[in-house]
Design an enzyme around this catalytic site. Structure first.
Site, mmCIF file in Angstrom:
data_model
loop_
_atom_site.group_PDB
_atom_site.id
_atom_site.type_symbol
_atom_site.label_atom_id
_atom_site.label_comp_id
_atom_site.label_asym_id
_atom_site.label_seq_id
_atom_site.Cartn_x
_atom_site.Cartn_y
_atom_site.Cartn_z
ATOM 1 N N TRP A 1 0.843 -1.203 0.000
ATOM 2 C CA TRP A 1 0.000 0.000 0.000
ATOM 3 C C TRP A 1 0.881 1.257 0.000
ATOM 4 O O TRP A 1 0.548 2.256 -0.623
ATOM 5 C CB TRP A 1 -0.912 -0.004 1.234
ATOM 6 N N HIS A 2 2.019 1.153 0.697
ATOM 7 C CA HIS A 2 2.889 2.331 0.765
ATOM 8 C C HIS A 2 3.510 2.664 -0.585
ATOM 9 O O HIS A 2 3.827 3.821 -0.849
ATOM 10 C CB HIS A 2 3.988 2.129 1.813
ATOM 11 N N GLY A 3 3.715 1.681 -1.416
ATOM 12 C CA GLY A 3 4.312 1.980 -2.712
ATOM 13 C C GLY A 3 4.383 0.753 -3.586
ATOM 14 O O GLY A 3 4.506 -0.375 -3.082
#
Lengths: 365, 460
Positions: free
Chosen positions: B320-322
């Site tokens: 989700w962060h990247g």
């Protein structure tokens, strides 16, 4: 789950009351009013003729302001541009400014290039952070790299130049149509120009201490040393890659050139010319030097046309333009950066073509 | 439009008084919605269409969920709309690039075209907020919102739209539906939060960034001490950067009479990894707990399944962060760490017996180690840093002593917050608060860097 403030994570550590805020406002106002009134002694250091801004500090525009102010009083000719002028792949005594000084046997030229300074950013930099560049001889570099556009619309092969120098790029310039619009900061600056507010903000800027970025290169020294000296040490060497480009077919590029009239970078470049002229500078535009050996045929043909078009546009304004010829292939490291021998070759070509301008300019003031 | 910019100051100077004037009228939410859309459009007006489209789909689908009949189908539609947008804009490039890599490995030369659209700002946050709303209505936790303007404002409320905190519908919508009270203490507390956040971001995070960027930009040129110091510096940089942003967002909302969910609570004072995630980016951690971990089965089906659920949740959280393998590895490291310390009985028992300070230090070192992969430009860079941390020489790291001062000050402050020491009450003393605020403003005026960086979490 309720939205009430409580203990634990919702507690505000620094919670000023109204009375606290009034005291803070009073004290900060007093500080901001008094500081500019303190007699300011410009730190007149002698700028070494091969000085260039440290790479790590290339975003310190307050430092750039100080550097250009100091060097203006010492050198008649200032070289302005991006990493090509700065000397990305060369030592500080291997740059264009260095070889011009060498060849003319005079300490006339000072390197005020900054990495990634595309015209949109450079216009803002010169307008707001380089008031010292006035009534000078200015060699202004135009790097056509910033005009390159991808062959395929929407392709992301070519990074958006506006992603460089975000602090100097008006937000809307990064919009989908690439149009250039004046930033709010620029608009505000225009309003306050010449007013006491400008004087005050300039004095505040002059008082700013540079020691944060400086501390990176002087990790164990007292910040007092940074505050009491005029400029941080020059960048002696940044490059880790000083090799000639491969010369192979595979490495050759094939990008399009734009319609000049519509390009935000070109419009910004014209704004730079207007600005420098309004500050009564004598200008010589250095166009290039692009590595034409690294271009595929259609790109090179387009570049020749673009070069002529730009040269004609600049000369129509009564400004000299030196369109750099292609240097020897082995003197480039990439599409636009020369190596040391390339800078020497360029300086010779420039001197051969523009000796009257280069040697007959203004005197040191 | 960064919170710490002149543009935002002008924007807020217009939005706030009109909001204060309209807050007791039915037009308050319409005004907030216009302001929020303007705020977003300032970055890229075209992408506003994406928010409007997903908002409309969610609003209609969730109304249908509440109305009954094919509830699951409407939920799936809402989830597809949000996750589809997220998948396309955030992961399409990652997927096609890796697919091409795989194809070339098996000798297939015809490459899939790389789909790599510009990532819409805040997409990870506003889609997650919308998803939580749809699921909460489906579960009957909150009623569906009947007013489109209120719902659209909930999705796009400008203080928290770009980087959170992710507010649940049950938290924010009731505030939007009522007329917020703006008391003097709300404005002063909001301004205090904003100042603290501004200082954290500009004075501390951006300062640490100059060392971190230098080392992580060319890790092969640095030896173990510099790499270790840069990694520790990054641990603090990302904390000050993100919690600074959250403070500013909460301060802005608070001044307008709204309370956003808290998002940080001295995370580096945590004594186990579970506690760390209860203190770090709290709203996102809770989101993953409620909408990923628990639906996967949580801890209800034995040790092995629980361990799998923890690991999966952390890996998804990493992604989700990247859209990069580095984030996946970062999530996996945390997942493994949590499984090892929570699920493996002997290790957990051993940890429980160690003194609290050692536990905290251990958690901080573990979290910091994991940040290597979060910050590294690639897996190979991350591995290189890890290898060099243990195998390279011991050259002077040349870490500026000045950088240690804010880190040490905040560390001590956080530790004081965890105890009942007198220092905890220092800021109850008015002159101390005033002195600190004047110092912070003076520092921002005369010392901090003039060229600020964008928030790290804007990338997500």
């Amino acid at each position: 789950m309720t939205p009430n403030a409580g203990s634990g994570p919702d507690r505000i550590a620094l919670n000023l009351s109204l009375r606290d805020w009034l005291a803070v406002i009073l004290l900060v106002t007093a500080m901001a009013a008094v500081v500019p009134l303190i007699p300011f002694r410009p730190r007149r250091t002698i700028v070494d003729r091969d000085y260039r801004m440290p790479y790590a500090m290339s975003s310190r525009y307050d430092l750039f302001r100080r550097f250009t102010a100091l060097s203006s009083s010492q050198f008649p000719t200032i070289l302005v541009g991006d990493s090509v002028v700065w000397g990305q792949f060369s030592e500080r005594d291997e740059t264009l400014a260095h070889y011009l000084n060498e060849l003319t046997r005079q300490p006339r030229y000072i390197n005020a290039g900054l990495d990634a300074m595309h015209p949109v950013a450079l216009a803002q930099l010169l307008e707001h952070h380089a008031p010292g560049i006035q009534r000078k001889d200015v060699i202004l570099q135009m790097n056509p790299l910033w005009l390159m556009v991808s062959r395929q619309p929407g392709s992301k092969e070519l990074a958006d130049p506006l992603s460089n120098r975000p602090g100097l790029v008006p937000r809307l310039a990064a919009g989908v149509n690439g149009s250039f619009q004046e930033s709010m900061e620029a608009a505000v600056a225009r309003v306050v120009q010449g007013s006491p507010i400008e004087w005050w903000s300039d004095r505040i800027a002059e008082t700013r201490m540079d020691f944060l970025a400086w501390s990176l290169d002087h990790p164990y020294e007292s910040p007092h040393q940074a505050i009491s000296s005029g400029l941080p040490p020059s960048e002696d060497s940044y490059s880790v890659r000083k090799v000639t480009w491969s010369g192979s077919e595979r490495e050759k590029l094939d990008f399009n050139w734009p319609d000049l009239e519509k390009h935000a970078q070109w419009k910004a470049f014209e704004r730079i010319l207007d600005l420098l002229e309004s500050r009564q500078n004598r200008i010589l535009v250095l166009l290039g030097p692009m590595n034409e050996h690294m271009m595929r045929d259609p790109m090179r043909e387009g570049y020749q046309k673009l070069k002529k078009q730009i040269q004609a546009r600049i000369e129509a304004r009564g400004i000299l333009c030196f369109a750099a010829p292609a240097l020897r292939s082995e003197h480039y490291t990439d599409i636009c950066h020369p190596l040391a021998a390339g800078y020497e070759e360029l300086a010779r070509e420039l001197l051969k073509s523009q000796s009257t301008w280069l040697l007959g300019g203004t005197q040191i003031r | 439009m960064f919170f710490h910019s002149l543009r935002f100051l002008v924007f807020f100077a217009v939005v706030f008084p009109v909001h204060a004037f309209l807050r007791k009228t039915p037009f308050m939410n319409a005004w907030l919605l216009i302001a929020s859309y303007f705020f977003y459009a300032w970055w890229n007006p075209v992408y506003l269409l994406l928010i409007v489209a997903t908002t409309l789909v969610d609003f209609y689908a969730v109304r249908q969920i509440e109305a009954g009949g094919r509830r699951k189908m409407w939920l799936v539609l809402s989830l597809t709309s949000n996750l589809g947008a997220l998948a396309f804009f955030k992961y399409a490039g990652f997927f096609t690039r890796n697919l091409n890599g795989l194809l070339s490995l098996v000798g297939v030369s015809s490459a899939t075209p790389i789909i790599d659209p510009v990532l819409p700002l805040g997409i990870s946050f506003f889609t997650f907020q919308s998803i939580s709303y749809a699921i909460d209505v489906y579960r009957g936790v909150v009623p569906a919102e009947r007013n489109l303007i209120v719902y659209a404002t909930y999705v796009s409320f400008f203080p928290q739209m770009i980087s959170g905190p992710i507010c649940r519908a049950g938290w924010l919508i009731p505030q939007l539906r009522s007329s917020p009270v703006i008391r003097t203490e709300d404005v002063t507390a909001g301004a205090s939060l904003f100042l603290a956040g501004f200082f954290k971001k500009v004075a501390i995070a951006d300062y640490l960034a100059i060392y971190v960027d230098r080392v992580y930009g060319a890790p092969e040129r640095f030896q173990a001490p510099a790499l270790a110091m840069a990694t520790f510096a990054f641990a603090w940089q990302i904390y000050f950067d993100f919690s600074g942003y959250t403070d500013m967002a909460r301060g802005i909302a608070r001044a307008m009479g709204f309370n956003l969910s808290p998002n940080f609570h001295a995370p580096y004072a945590a004594s186990d990894l579970g506690e760390f995630w209860g203190r770090w980016n709290i709203t996102v951690s809770n989101w993953f707990r409620d909408y990923v971990y628990i639906p996967l089965g949580g801890n209800r089906h034995g040790r092995i399944t629980t361990a799998r659920n923890v690991l999966l949740t952390m890996i998804i959280s990493g992604l989700w962060h990247g859209a990069s393998w580095t984030f996946l590895v970062w999530g996996a490291i945390h997942g493994i760490g949590r499984v090892a310390t929570r699920e493996l009985g002997p290790l957990a028992a051993l940890i429980r017996k160690t003194p609290g300070a050692l536990q905290r230090a251990g958690v901080f070192c573990f979290v910091t180690f994991a940040w290597i992969f979060f910050r590294a430009g690639s897996i190979s860079d991350g591995c290189l840093i890890v290898v060099r941390l243990f195998r390279s020489g011991w050259e002077d790291p040349r870490f500026p002593v000045l950088m240690l001062i804010p880190i040490a000050a905040v560390w001590l402050w956080q530790m004081a917050q965890e105890t009942e020491r007198p220092s905890k009450r220092l800021l109850d003393f008015s002159p101390a608060r005033v002195a600190l605020a004047v110092f912070m403003i003076g520092y921002l005026m005369f010392v901090s860097q003039s060229d600020t960086q964008k928030f790290i979490y804007f990338n997500f």
